[in-house]
Scaffold this motif. Structure first.
Motif, short mmCIF file in Angstrom:
data_model
loop_
_atom_site.label_atom_id
_atom_site.label_comp_id
_atom_site.label_asym_id
_atom_site.label_seq_id
_atom_site.Cartn_x
_atom_site.Cartn_y
_atom_site.Cartn_z
N ALA A 185 -4.11 4.46 -1.87
CA ALA A 185 -3.18 5.55 -2.11
C ALA A 185 -3.92 6.88 -2.28
CB ALA A 185 -2.34 5.26 -3.35
N GLN A 186 -5.05 6.84 -2.97
CA GLN A 186 -5.84 8.06 -3.16
C GLN A 186 -6.34 8.61 -1.83
OE1 GLN A 186 -9.94 9.62 -5.35
NE2 GLN A 186 -9.46 7.45 -5.43
N ARG A 211 2.20 7.64 -6.28
CA ARG A 211 1.30 8.79 -6.48
C ARG A 211 1.98 10.10 -6.12
NH1 ARG A 211 -4.39 8.82 -6.82
NH2 ARG A 211 -5.30 10.86 -6.39
N GLU A 214 -7.74 -4.04 -14.20
CA GLU A 214 -6.48 -4.78 -14.23
C GLU A 214 -6.33 -5.56 -15.53
OE1 GLU A 214 -5.15 -6.99 -10.84
OE2 GLU A 214 -6.44 -5.83 -9.50
N GLU A 256 -4.91 1.15 -5.41
CA GLU A 256 -4.85 2.51 -5.94
C GLU A 256 -5.77 3.45 -5.16
OE1 GLU A 256 -5.75 2.23 -10.07
OE2 GLU A 256 -3.75 1.51 -10.62
N ASP A 257 -6.89 2.92 -4.68
CA ASP A 257 -7.80 3.76 -3.90
C ASP A 257 -7.28 3.97 -2.48
OD1 ASP A 257 -9.82 4.57 -5.71
OD2 ASP A 257 -10.60 2.53 -5.73
N HIS A 310 -9.25 -1.55 -3.56
CA HIS A 310 -8.14 -1.61 -4.50
C HIS A 310 -6.99 -0.76 -3.97
CE1 HIS A 310 -5.85 -1.28 -8.23
NE2 HIS A 310 -6.58 -2.28 -8.72
N SER A 330 0.83 -1.21 0.00
CA SER A 330 0.00 0.00 0.00
C SER A 330 0.86 1.26 0.00
CB SER A 330 -0.93 0.00 1.21
OG SER A 330 -1.82 -1.09 1.17
N GLY A 362 -5.11 -5.81 -5.84
CA GLY A 362 -4.53 -4.96 -6.87
C GLY A 362 -3.56 -5.77 -7.71
N ALA A 414 2.22 2.09 -3.38
CA ALA A 414 1.23 2.74 -4.25
C ALA A 414 1.11 4.22 -3.93
CB ALA A 414 -0.12 2.04 -4.11
N ARG A 473 -11.73 5.18 -7.68
CA ARG A 473 -11.45 4.76 -9.05
C ARG A 473 -12.05 3.39 -9.32
NH1 ARG A 473 -5.38 5.30 -10.97
NH2 ARG A 473 -6.47 4.64 -12.86
#
Length: 287
Positions: free
Chosen positions: A185-186, A20, A276, A182-183, A180, A13, A152, A16, A265
């Motif tokens: 990280a967001q 970003r 993916e 990426e989320d 996920h 995590s 992920g 990621a 996302r």
């Protein structure tokens, strides 16, 4: 002063998040494995082997701190090792601790949010509650992120289907929440941009689902046969895997949207897994 993140336990995590933030941020990441240092450096992260290296200089330079280190038998190892230094780190603008939704325990498929009392039923969940309290007692600008099941690239049902290890284990009424990477990280980046010390955030997508449904969708995406269904009572599971099925709940994510303005996302497992597969197809076309 350059924004500098000290990421202790720089794993999946946190990597990621670093992807970003970089370029633009200085990211210092710790690893227990010296062999992984070169890979971190190639990703733009300054590696430190810890335990084994004095973190005081990095902590002094950091404006932000993230701990992804899970608690052990003796409690949170970061707090145990660095408590005095952390208490003195009043220059930190933001501190994040990655916890787990396991702190809520079993709710028989019902919904939980950040106000739900903590009642873990597993030893791992109990250790996380203690670790959250240990971090909260340090007096830092702490933000706690309770993560649902993480998936992920390289760590998803797609990989298990391809490897032939995926199983559709059926326990009536069982649901899991997931998120996920990426989320994750967001959400972390949004919190760093909008600090609210003392905040607790559930990090989960919009659609809790039975695990067998997720495996079935992954198999269909790849055009593979569906793994046969196995009743939970007949499944040969490790004690760790079996303990996950001891808890069933749906994790609400309203706070990350309302407070942090997050638009996921990958709001459900279908969009996450489809993205993916599409990314993999694009990579093959460009190869």
């Amino acid at each position: 002063m350059t924004d500098t993140l000290l990421s202790i336990g720089h794993g999946y995590s946190a990597q990621a998040l670093a992807a970003r933030l970089c370029p633009g941020w200085r990211v210092i990441g710790t690893t227990r494995d010296a062999a992984k240092a070169a890979a971190l450096r190639a990703a733009g992260v300054e590696p430190l082997v810890w335990p084994g290296t004095d973190l005081a200089p990095a902590l002094d330079r950091a404006t932000h701190l993230l701990s992804s280190v899970p608690p052990g038998p003796q409690g949170d190892p970061v707090v145990a090792e660095l408590e005095a230094q952390l208490r003195a780190a009043d220059h930190l603008e933001w501190v994040g601790y990655l916890s787990t939704t396991g702190v809520y325990g079993d709710h028989d498929g019902g919904w939980v949010d950040e106000s739900t009392p903590l009642s873990p039923t597993t030893s791992r969940g109990q250790a996380r509650v203690a670790a959250e309290a240990a971090w909260a007692a340090l007096g830092l600008p702490l933000h706690i992120f309770r993560l649902a099941g993480i998936y992920g690239p390289g760590r998803s049902p797609l990989d298990r289907v391809r490897a032939g290890t995926a199983r559709r284990i059926v326990k009536p009424g069982q649901v899991f929440s997931r998120i996920h990477v990426e989320d994750i990280a967001q959400v972390l980046a949004a919190s760093m941009a909008r600090p609210r010390p003392g905040a607790v955030y559930n990090v989960a997508d919009d659609e809790p689902a039975p695990p067998q449904d997720v495996i079935a969708f992954a198999a269909r995406m790849l055009g593979r046969p569906l793994p046969p269904e196995t009743p939970f009572e007949e499944a040969d599971l490790s004690p760790m895997a079996r303990s996950f099925y001891a808890e069933s709940k749906r994790v609400a994510n309203n706070r990350i949207k309302a407070e942090l303005g997050v638009h996921l996302r990958h709001p459900d497992y279908r969009t996450g897994l489809a993205a993916e597969v599409e990314t993999e197809r694009d990579a093959r076309r460009k190869a």
